[in-house]
Scaffold this motif. Sequence first.
Motif, PDB file in Angstrom:
ATOM      1  N   ALA A  21       0.824  -1.219   0.000  1.00 39.83           N
ATOM      2  CA  ALA A  21       0.000   0.000   0.000  1.00 39.83           C
ATOM      3  C   ALA A  21       0.853   1.262   0.000  1.00 39.83           C
ATOM      4  N   GLN A  22       1.882   1.301   0.835  1.00 41.23           N
ATOM      5  CA  GLN A  22       2.672   2.526   0.931  1.00 41.23           C
ATOM      6  C   GLN A  22       3.390   2.821  -0.379  1.00 41.23           C
ATOM      7  N   GLN A  23       3.903   1.792  -1.036  1.00 41.30           N
ATOM      8  CA  GLN A  23       4.581   1.999  -2.317  1.00 41.30           C
ATOM      9  C   GLN A  23       3.608   2.505  -3.375  1.00 41.30           C
ATOM     10  N   ILE A  24       2.434   1.891  -3.459  1.00 41.34           N
ATOM     11  CA  ILE A  24       1.464   2.276  -4.481  1.00 41.34           C
ATOM     12  C   ILE A  24       0.943   3.690  -4.228  1.00 41.34           C
ATOM     13  N   VAL A  25       0.639   4.009  -2.987  1.00 41.69           N
ATOM     14  CA  VAL A  25       0.154   5.352  -2.675  1.00 41.69           C
ATOM     15  C   VAL A  25       1.218   6.388  -3.011  1.00 41.69           C
ATOM     16  N   ALA A  26       2.484   6.086  -2.698  1.00 43.89           N
ATOM     17  CA  ALA A  26       3.571   7.027  -3.005  1.00 43.89           C
ATOM     18  C   ALA A  26       3.690   7.253  -4.515  1.00 43.89           C
ATOM     19  N   GLU A  27       3.553   6.176  -5.294  1.00 40.36           N
ATOM     20  CA  GLU A  27       3.655   6.322  -6.747  1.00 40.36           C
ATOM     21  C   GLU A  27       2.467   7.109  -7.307  1.00 40.36           C
ATOM     22  N   MET A  28       1.279   6.872  -6.767  1.00 38.09           N
ATOM     23  CA  MET A  28       0.109   7.630  -7.231  1.00 38.09           C
ATOM     24  C   MET A  28       0.256   9.120  -6.911  1.00 38.09           C
ATOM     25  N   LEU A  29       0.773   9.406  -5.733  1.00 37.32           N
ATOM     26  CA  LEU A  29       0.983  10.810  -5.368  1.00 37.32           C
ATOM     27  C   LEU A  29       2.016  11.455  -6.288  1.00 37.32           C
ATOM     28  N   SER A  30       3.064  10.705  -6.595  1.00 36.44           N
ATOM     29  CA  SER A  30       4.099  11.221  -7.495  1.00 36.44           C
ATOM     30  C   SER A  30       3.519  11.496  -8.876  1.00 36.44           C
ATOM     31  N   TYR A  31       2.692  10.577  -9.367  1.00 39.13           N
ATOM     32  CA  TYR A  31       2.089  10.762 -10.689  1.00 39.13           C
ATOM     33  C   TYR A  31       1.067  11.892 -10.677  1.00 39.13           C
ATOM     34  N   LEU A  32       0.426  12.097  -9.550  1.00 36.63           N
ATOM     35  CA  LEU A  32      -0.628  13.103  -9.446  1.00 36.63           C
ATOM     36  C   LEU A  32      -0.123  14.496  -9.816  1.00 36.63           C
ATOM     37  N   GLU A  33       1.146  14.768  -9.551  1.00 33.23           N
ATOM     38  CA  GLU A  33       1.680  16.099  -9.820  1.00 33.23           C
ATOM     39  C   GLU A  33       1.674  16.422 -11.310  1.00 33.23           C
ATOM     40  N   THR A  34       1.758  15.399 -12.166  1.00 33.91           N
ATOM     41  CA  THR A  34       1.789  15.634 -13.608  1.00 33.91           C
ATOM     42  C   THR A  34       0.607  14.984 -14.321  1.00 33.91           C
ATOM     43  N   ALA A  35      -0.348  14.467 -13.576  1.00 37.43           N
ATOM     44  CA  ALA A  35      -1.460  13.725 -14.183  1.00 37.43           C
ATOM     45  C   ALA A  35      -2.362  14.640 -14.994  1.00 37.43           C
ATOM     46  N   ASP A  36      -3.046  14.053 -15.970  1.00 37.26           N
ATOM     47  CA  ASP A  36      -4.010  14.818 -16.757  1.00 37.26           C
ATOM     48  C   ASP A  36      -5.146  15.287 -15.862  1.00 37.26           C
ATOM     49  N   TYR A  37      -5.626  16.479 -16.166  1.00 33.12           N
ATOM     50  CA  TYR A  37      -6.655  17.073 -15.314  1.00 33.12           C
ATOM     51  C   TYR A  37      -7.931  16.234 -15.298  1.00 33.12           C
ATOM     52  N   SER A  38      -8.186  15.513 -16.378  1.00 31.40           N
ATOM     53  CA  SER A  38      -9.437  14.757 -16.474  1.00 31.40           C
ATOM     54  C   SER A  38      -9.517  13.605 -15.471  1.00 31.40           C
ATOM     55  N   ILE A  39      -8.380  13.113 -14.993  1.00 30.47           N
ATOM     56  CA  ILE A  39      -8.410  11.952 -14.082  1.00 30.47           C
ATOM     57  C   ILE A  39      -7.876  12.287 -12.692  1.00 30.47           C
ATOM     58  N   ARG A  40      -7.570  13.545 -12.427  1.00 30.37           N
ATOM     59  CA  ARG A  40      -6.979  13.882 -11.130  1.00 30.37           C
ATOM     60  C   ARG A  40      -7.929  13.601  -9.967  1.00 30.37           C
ATOM     61  N   GLU A  41      -9.190  13.971 -10.117  1.00 32.68           N
ATOM     62  CA  GLU A  41     -10.116  13.772  -9.003  1.00 32.68           C
ATOM     63  C   GLU A  41     -10.275  12.293  -8.680  1.00 32.68           C
ATOM     64  N   GLU A  42     -10.309  11.458  -9.721  1.00 32.53           N
ATOM     65  CA  GLU A  42     -10.437  10.020  -9.504  1.00 32.53           C
ATOM     66  C   GLU A  42      -9.211   9.474  -8.764  1.00 32.53           C
ATOM     67  N   ILE A  43      -8.015   9.943  -9.152  1.00 32.77           N
ATOM     68  CA  ILE A  43      -6.793   9.486  -8.471  1.00 32.77           C
ATOM     69  C   ILE A  43      -6.807   9.934  -7.014  1.00 32.77           C
ATOM     70  N   VAL A  44      -7.244  11.169  -6.772  1.00 25.84           N
ATOM     71  CA  VAL A  44      -7.318  11.676  -5.397  1.00 25.84           C
ATOM     72  C   VAL A  44      -8.217  10.772  -4.549  1.00 25.84           C
ATOM     73  N   LEU A  45      -9.372  10.408  -5.078  1.00 24.55           N
ATOM     74  CA  LEU A  45     -10.287   9.558  -4.331  1.00 24.55           C
ATOM     75  C   LEU A  45      -9.672   8.189  -4.059  1.00 24.55           C
ATOM     76  N   LYS A  46      -8.986   7.640  -5.047  1.00 24.75           N
ATOM     77  CA  LYS A  46      -8.379   6.319  -4.860  1.00 24.75           C
ATOM     78  C   LYS A  46      -7.254   6.361  -3.843  1.00 24.75           C
ATOM     79  N   VAL A  47      -6.438   7.399  -3.885  1.00 22.04           N
ATOM     80  CA  VAL A  47      -5.365   7.536  -2.889  1.00 22.04           C
ATOM     81  C   VAL A  47      -5.967   7.648  -1.491  1.00 22.04           C
ATOM     82  N   ALA A  48      -7.027   8.447  -1.358  1.00 20.71           N
ATOM     83  CA  ALA A  48      -7.661   8.614  -0.051  1.00 20.71           C
ATOM     84  C   ALA A  48      -8.218   7.289   0.468  1.00 20.71           C
ATOM     85  N   ILE A  49      -8.843   6.505  -0.417  1.00 22.98           N
ATOM     86  CA  ILE A  49      -9.409   5.214  -0.010  1.00 22.98           C
ATOM     87  C   ILE A  49      -8.313   4.246   0.404  1.00 22.98           C
ATOM     88  N   LEU A  50      -7.262   4.146  -0.414  1.00 23.69           N
ATOM     89  CA  LEU A  50      -6.184   3.192  -0.113  1.00 23.69           C
ATOM     90  C   LEU A  50      -5.445   3.585   1.167  1.00 23.69           C
TER      91      LEU A  50
END
Length: 938
Positions: free
Chosen positions: A401-430
């Motif tokens: 979990a910690q590795q995956i959450v860290a990678e999602m957070l890292s990707y979030l900084e450059t992620a496309d705007y269309s999927i940012r909210e979905e990534i935020v929700l998934k990080v929060a859930i995990l």
Amino acid sequence: MPAVSKGEGMRGLAVFISDIRNCKSKEAEIKRINKELANIRSKFKGDKALDGYSKKKYVCKLLFIFLLGHDIDFGHMEAVNLLSSNRYTEKQIGYLFISVLVNSNSELIRLINNAIKNDLASRNPTFMGLALHCIANVGSREMAEAFAGEIPKILVAGDTMDSVKQSAALCLLRLYRTSPDLVPMGDWTSRVVHLLNDQHLGVVTAATSLITTLAQKNPEEFKTSVSLAVSRLSRIVTSASTDLQDYTYYFVPAPWLSVKLLRLLQCYPPPDPAVRGRLTECLETILNKAQEPPKSKKVQHSNAKNAVLFEAISLIIHHDSEPNLLVRACNQLGQFLQHRETNLRYLALESMCTLASSEFSHEAVKTHIETVINALKTERDVSVRQRAVDLLYAMCDRSNAQQIVAEMLSYLETADYSIREEIVLKVAILAEKYAVDYTWYVDTILNLIRIAGDYVSEEVWYRVIQIVINRDDVQGYAAKTVFEALQAPACHENLVKVGGYILGEFGNLIAGDPRSSPLIQFNLLHSKFHLCSVPTRALLLSTYIKFVNLFPEVKATIQDVLRSDSQLKNADVELQQRAVEYLRLSTVASTDILATVLEEMPPFPERESSILAKLKKKKGPSTVTDLEETKRERSIDVNGGPEPVPASTSAASTPSPSADLLGLGAVPPAPTGPPPSSGGGLLVDVFSDSASAVAPLAPGSEDNFARFVCKNNGVLFENQLLQIGLKSEFRQNLGRMFIFYGNKTSTQFLNFTPTLICADDLQTNLNLQTKPVDPTVDGGAQVQQVINIECISDFTEAPVLNIQFRYGGTFQNVSVKLPITLNKFFQPTEMASQDFFQRWKQLSNPQQEVQNIFKAKHPMDTEITKAKIIGFGSALLEEVDPNPANFVGAGIIHTKTTQIGCLLRLEPNLQAQMYRLTLRTSKDTVSQRLCELLSEQF
């Protein structure tokens, strides 16, 4: 344009088309068309009767004019007259005109239907084909009413030619899709299934499309198609490319038919063992062929081969019963993750998301984590990156979990705007679901707000506040962390909200440090005040009055702020009212009253997390495929997962730290009425006080029940209307089960009532508490029900789940066995060899041992056997038995009244394909029941 003689074509039509193409302007085209329309109209109205050729030519011109976008208001009768011609070309043009221009409300529809009936009765295959094509092209309800009873007869007639059978099957499919209520099921259904054995592969292909659609709505009518489909598939996949020469596409034999057969098999659960063995061989052959070097470098070859492969993997995932195939499918998909073809990478990621939900293949999926993370960083296609995020979310568990959450957070900084909210929700859930250390959870959420604050919804920051308030051990750390985060020159408003709330509640925990004294905390928050929106300012005013209670030394400073004109005379009514009331409260109220009114917030009662609901809403309207999404949110294995809430906990009680923070917490017991007078069972009705007669167990219920003995997650039942999925976790004598009811139709389920049925003796040995569900289930939606379980004493029978509802005015009644078995309350016990055999000898009383010698029902694979013993709940003891081929296990069955030690020994005989299973426990009934359950798994 070259001249065309009258015998070869229609010269007048060719000249007209040439004239239209040569027009220099739109006006010239319209002028030429109007001239031609006047000429055609005069020919049709003239005294001289037109021959068939002339009618055909003029009708063709009208059709061409219509296709250019001009309205046609005459010529329909002439087209209908062409249908009675005995010349193919004239009849063809008549049908073409009718298919394009005549609507279902036309006055000519009766004449057209009569002409079609004549052609169908003519037994001329060419004319029959034209008529069937016309019916399918129009596809209106009127056509269905007229011919839905006739076409099945043509389809199954022994003297019908193959080309006509193909057309009839596809025509019937079209009518069924437009008007399913008008296509009668009858004797023809059993005969159409046998078309899968037809020698002509074109007929088989068309029949498979028809049967697949019909089987989705009427599975019982077409269940005999499974064995025939497997047989036909076996012949295709084992054939050489030269065997089916006419149907081999770039060295791949009959790829379209193979895909359709695999799709048909996905309408049904795994078949009987005899058929299942042959199907497994087919699937293994498909997987093996995928590993072979390509026979052609052309893209058509790889497309055809991969189409069959992906459909085979979909079937493997659908059955979810062959661990070996699931792992092989996962490894095959893993090879595609780095393929140069973008579409293959996308499909591989999408399929692996579903594979991650299977207990058999979840670990295999996790081995590809580095490849998926690399895809997240390097993929140029945003849709592929989104699937990579979905797969990381699906494969996440406590170990990564910690590795995956860290990678999602890292990707979030450059992620496309269309999927940012979905990534935020998934990080929060995990982060919430797998938080072992809640300081990490707080850091993660604050980092989330820092990186993508605009996409952090209210549900996310509400949830972090709930968790901090409910957990005493993290409150001081949270206060210190938000205080440090607020010192940044630019803070997102969501961080100010979280900081204001947490410091208002727990700022006193860090006030002893001079660097975070009360005045410094207040000044820090107030420096953000004027940059915030009205709702955030309102929250900060509430924080200020909390400070008055926590820190009397800053009371005067805060009163000055509240007394300022910018607050007391604020244009916003809410802010003005808060400022006036808070100032008056701080002035007139005594210290005791202030302490009472402004005391620390009590713990929040646990309820369903709104973040999951927010994620599903973001993904689109809730569908039955959300069940797969829910399955992917895997519960941790009971040996390392969160401790379930005791079944007796009420919703109003303070949640324990071990409560599942995704809202899967305690629920109140369902009202239980007196047992019905007619029977010996207890009805725990979760919605209504009375229930209709309980249906017998659904077909396949026993088989599905057996599949869940060694697993906790999956689909328990599925028919054309309803899908029931399970996710459960157990620890010691307590358990919790989540049941997901999915509506597979587009129509609402009304009066939806799930009921648990327990026999009298089971009622005394098993305590079940349920949460009611919504009585209305929208089309394509799903609802969740939670059951808390407490094992009082050992038991044999399983409870029955009865579901009653109304669908389209029809009463539906389904019963399935709920897989709550004695082995679910196993706790594995590690033992050394000496301890094991010492305990084995102590349990030497004949009543304590049960032995069963039985024939293997499944392939005798060592790794699968180990996985099943571990899934059964006992510890697998290595190097204990002198014979390394034997399997030895140990564990303790926990009930409320007692603990029962259990030792097991499984001895396989590969030559004879037999097993000997020996179980010894301190209670004879437990030995007998565990032996019965485990024997069925091999």
